[in-house]
Design an enzyme around this catalytic site. Sequence first.
Site, PDB file in Angstrom:
ATOM      1  N   HIS A 175       0.846  -1.200   0.000  1.00 24.57           N
ATOM      2  CA  HIS A 175       0.000   0.000   0.000  1.00 24.57           C
ATOM      3  C   HIS A 175       0.874   1.240   0.000  1.00 24.57           C
ATOM      4  O   HIS A 175       1.927   1.255   0.628  1.00 24.57           O
ATOM      5  CB  HIS A 175      -0.926   0.019   1.233  1.00 24.57           C
ATOM      6  CG  HIS A 175      -2.077   0.963   1.080  1.00 24.57           C
ATOM      7  ND1 HIS A 175      -1.981   2.294   1.384  1.00 24.57           N
ATOM      8  CD2 HIS A 175      -3.331   0.758   0.615  1.00 24.57           C
ATOM      9  CE1 HIS A 175      -3.135   2.870   1.128  1.00 24.57           C
ATOM     10  NE2 HIS A 175      -3.976   1.968   0.657  1.00 24.57           N
ATOM     11  N   ASP A 215      -8.049  -4.635  -0.422  1.00 29.29           N
ATOM     12  CA  ASP A 215      -8.589  -5.180  -1.665  1.00 29.29           C
ATOM     13  C   ASP A 215      -8.390  -6.683  -1.777  1.00 29.29           C
ATOM     14  O   ASP A 215      -9.133  -7.361  -2.483  1.00 29.29           O
ATOM     15  CB  ASP A 215      -7.938  -4.493  -2.877  1.00 29.29           C
ATOM     16  CG  ASP A 215      -8.483  -3.101  -3.047  1.00 29.29           C
ATOM     17  OD1 ASP A 215      -9.670  -2.910  -2.759  1.00 29.29           O
ATOM     18  OD2 ASP A 215      -7.724  -2.211  -3.448  1.00 29.29           O
TER      19      ASP A 215
HETATM   20  N1  CMC Z   1       4.234  -7.528  -5.335  1.00 25.60           N
HETATM   21  C1  CMC Z   1       5.580  -7.634  -5.405  1.00 25.60           C
HETATM   22  N2  CMC Z   1       6.442  -6.660  -5.093  1.00 25.60           N
HETATM   23  C2  CMC Z   1       5.929  -5.497  -4.676  1.00 25.60           C
HETATM   24  C3  CMC Z   1       4.539  -5.301  -4.562  1.00 25.60           C
HETATM   25  C4  CMC Z   1       3.676  -6.365  -4.902  1.00 25.60           C
HETATM   26  N3  CMC Z   1       2.346  -6.230  -4.813  1.00 25.60           N
HETATM   27  N4  CMC Z   1       4.298  -4.049  -4.128  1.00 25.60           N
HETATM   28  C5  CMC Z   1       5.489  -3.467  -3.967  1.00 25.60           C
HETATM   29  N5  CMC Z   1       6.488  -4.350  -4.277  1.00 25.60           N
HETATM   30  C6  CMC Z   1       7.930  -4.122  -4.175  1.00 25.60           C
HETATM   31  C7  CMC Z   1       8.442  -3.235  -5.292  1.00 25.60           C
HETATM   32  O1  CMC Z   1       8.856  -4.011  -6.397  1.00 25.60           O
HETATM   33  C8  CMC Z   1       9.583  -2.538  -4.599  1.00 25.60           C
HETATM   34  O2  CMC Z   1      10.658  -3.423  -4.521  1.00 25.60           O
HETATM   35  P1  CMC Z   1      12.193  -2.852  -4.573  1.00 25.60           P
HETATM   36  O3  CMC Z   1      12.314  -1.960  -3.369  1.00 25.60           O
HETATM   37  O4  CMC Z   1      13.038  -4.071  -4.530  1.00 25.60           O
HETATM   38  O5  CMC Z   1      12.285  -2.102  -5.867  1.00 25.60           O
HETATM   39  C9  CMC Z   1       9.056  -2.321  -3.171  1.00 25.60           C
HETATM   40  O6  CMC Z   1       8.133  -3.391  -2.960  1.00 25.60           O
HETATM   41  C10 CMC Z   1       8.355  -0.979  -2.946  1.00 25.60           C
HETATM   42  O7  CMC Z   1       7.368  -0.839  -3.958  1.00 25.60           O
HETATM   43  P2  CMC Z   1       6.791   0.559  -4.494  1.00 25.60           P
HETATM   44  O8  CMC Z   1       6.163   0.347  -5.828  1.00 25.60           O
HETATM   45  O9  CMC Z   1       7.838   1.612  -4.359  1.00 25.60           O
HETATM   46  O10 CMC Z   1       5.673   0.841  -3.407  1.00 25.60           O
HETATM   47  P3  CMC Z   1       4.540   1.917  -3.592  1.00 25.60           P
HETATM   48  O11 CMC Z   1       4.225   2.413  -2.234  1.00 25.60           O
HETATM   49  O12 CMC Z   1       4.895   2.921  -4.630  1.00 25.60           O
HETATM   50  O13 CMC Z   1       3.332   1.050  -4.201  1.00 25.60           O
HETATM   51  C11 CMC Z   1       1.309  -0.141  -4.427  1.00 25.60           C
HETATM   52  C12 CMC Z   1       2.197   0.721  -3.493  1.00 25.60           C
HETATM   53  C13 CMC Z   1      -0.020  -0.417  -3.712  1.00 25.60           C
HETATM   54  C14 CMC Z   1       1.019   0.606  -5.747  1.00 25.60           C
HETATM   55  C15 CMC Z   1       2.073  -1.472  -4.707  1.00 25.60           C
HETATM   56  O14 CMC Z   1       2.351  -2.130  -3.488  1.00 25.60           O
HETATM   57  C16 CMC Z   1       1.300  -2.385  -5.657  1.00 25.60           C
HETATM   58  O15 CMC Z   1       1.413  -2.233  -6.883  1.00 25.60           O
HETATM   59  N6  CMC Z   1       0.467  -3.325  -5.096  1.00 25.60           N
HETATM   60  C17 CMC Z   1      -0.366  -4.177  -5.914  1.00 25.60           C
HETATM   61  C18 CMC Z   1      -1.637  -3.433  -6.362  1.00 25.60           C
HETATM   62  C19 CMC Z   1      -2.644  -3.266  -5.242  1.00 25.60           C
HETATM   63  O16 CMC Z   1      -2.950  -4.198  -4.501  1.00 25.60           O
HETATM   64  N7  CMC Z   1      -3.221  -2.063  -5.124  1.00 25.60           N
HETATM   65  C20 CMC Z   1      -4.259  -1.768  -4.128  1.00 25.60           C
HETATM   66  C21 CMC Z   1      -3.796  -0.844  -3.087  1.00 25.60           C
HETATM   67  S1  CMC Z   1      -5.018  -0.623  -1.791  1.00 25.60           S
HETATM   68  C22 CMC Z   1      -6.279   0.303  -2.558  1.00 25.60           C
HETATM   69  C23 CMC Z   1      -6.560   1.645  -1.954  1.00 25.60           C
HETATM   70  O17 CMC Z   1      -6.402   1.861  -0.744  1.00 25.60           O
HETATM   71  O18 CMC Z   1      -7.010   2.552  -2.749  1.00 25.60           O
END
Ligand code: CMC
Length: 428
Positions: A307, A364
Site C-alpha cells: 500500500h 482489496d
Molecule cells: N508484489 C511484489 N512486489 C511489490 C509489490 C507487490 N504487490 N508491491 C510493492 N512491491 C515491491 C516493489 O517491487 C519494490 O521493490 P524494490 O524496493 O526491490 O524495488 C518495493 O516493494 C516498494 O514498492 P513501491 O512500488 O515503491 O511501493 P509503492 O508504495 O509505490 O506502491 C502499491 C504501493 C499499492 C502501488 C504497490 O504495493 C502495488 O502495486 N500493489 C499491488 C496493487 C494493489 O494491490 N493495489 C491496491 C492498493 S489498496 C487500494 C486503496 O487503498 O485505494
Amino acid sequence: MTKIATLEIDGNKYEFPIIKGTEDELGIDIKTLRADTGGVTTIDPGYKNTGSCESAITFLDGEKGILRYRGYSIEELAEKADFLEVCYLLIFGELPTSEQLEKFDKDIKEESQVDEDMKKILDGFPKSAHPMGVLSSLTSALIAFNPGSVDVDSEEAMYDAIVKILAKFPVLAAWTMRKKKSLPLDYGDNSLGYVENLHKMMFSKPNQSYEANKIVNDALDKLLILHADHEQNCSTSTVRIVGSSHAGLFASLSAGISALWGPLHGGANQAVIEMLEAIREDGGDTAKYIAKAKDKNDPFRLMGFGHRVYKNFDPRAKIIKKSAEEVLSDLGIEDPVLDIAKGLAEVALKDDYFVQRKLYPNVDFYSGIIYRALGIPTDMFTVMFALGRLPGWIAQWREMRLRKEPIGRPRQIYIGENHRKFTAITNR
Ligand code: CMC
C-alpha cells in the site's frame, strides 16, 4: 507560536507560516509563494507532498496503521455502527441520535425512486459494458432529471441533493448488475434497511421471495463502512476538484466514479480475483507466482499486496480478514480460488522479500475474496467500492463547498518549444 519556514532563492529569503493540524501534522502554507517570489511555483507530480486542503473528516496515519472518521476509529465503527450511521457521521460530522437517524433513513427512502426514463438509458448499453462505465454514465444522466447546481447557502438544498443521491445510487448500481445478468429491474423494499435493501435489489429473483441473510448483510455493511472514506485519494480529489468549479453534486460524483475505476485505485479488488483465477488456470502453483513477484525482471506483482500509505499494516485489511474468515466458514464456501488466496497470503507473510518491504495483504485482497464468496460478479467489485465510498465523496464535496474553497487549478512548469514562427504547409 506560529512556526515559519524559510525559503532561499538566488540569495533572496522568503518566509511562510507552518500550519499545524489537530493531530500535530505540519504543513508549509505556500499560498503567497507566487506573489512573493514573482512567479516561482512548486512541482510535485502525483501530489505526494502536497496538501490540497484542510479537512476535518478523516484522519489516517500510514505508519501507525490508524484510520479514523470524524475522530472515531475504524475498528470501533466497523464493530458498533451500521453503514447509514457512518454515512451521517461522515457527511454531517456527528453520530446521529435515534431521531436524526430515523429521519435520515425516512428521507432517503422517500427519494428511492428513479425516473422510469432512466431505464431507457440503461437499455442502450451493451451487456458487455463494464459496470463502472455504466454507473458513471447513469449518475451523470441523473443530472438531467435533477438539474441545477446545489445552493450551498441553503442547508435544505444541500440536504435534498444528499438524500437524493444516497437513495438513487444503490438502485442504479443494482440495476447495472441486473441488466448484465438479464434480470428484471428491482426497486427494492423500503421496509428493509439500507444495506439489506441493496442486497435485495441486486439478488432478488422475480419468482421467489427475497430472504435476507444476516451473515451476508453484516459482511456487506462492514465492507461499505471500511470503504466509506480515505481522505484525499484519487477519486475524492477528483470529486473535490470537479465540485470546485461549482459543478453539481451528481456531476462531481460521476467524475469520482470514473477515477475510482482504474486498477491502481478501486479496480485493484477486481485485479486480485483475476490474478487468483489466472493462477488456478495455470495449475494453482502459488510458489511459482511468489517467485515471479520477487523477480525484478518480471513485471508481475502480487495484486492485493502493499500500500502507498500503509507501510506496517492496513487497518481495514485486519478487520476484513476476520470478516472474510467468518463469511467463508458460515456460508460453507469451498472454492479453489479462495484456497489459492489463503496459500499466497500464508507464504507471502513469512517470505523475507515481502516482510522486508512491508508488503502485507491490503483491503482489496480480502474484499475481493468476500465479494466472490457472496456471489458478486468480479466486474461489480469496484461498484461495491463506489457504493461504500459514496458518503465519503459527498462529505468531502460538502466540506469543500461550505468552506468556499477556490476553483482547483494547479500550475505547471512548461517544458515545450519556445516561441517559433508559423511555417506555411507548402514549406513544411
Ligand atoms: N508484489 C511484489 N512486489 C511489490 C509489490 C507487490 N504487490 N508491491 C510493492 N512491491 C515491491 C516493489 O517491487 C519494490 O521493490 P524494490 O524496493 O526491490 O524495488 C518495493 O516493494 C516498494 O514498492 P513501491 O512500488 O515503491 O511501493 P509503492 O508504495 O509505490 O506502491 C502499491 C504501493 C499499492 C502501488 C504497490 O504495493 C502495488 O502495486 N500493489 C499491488 C496493487 C494493489 O494491490 N493495489 C491496491 C492498493 S489498496 C487500494 C486503496 O487503498 O485505494
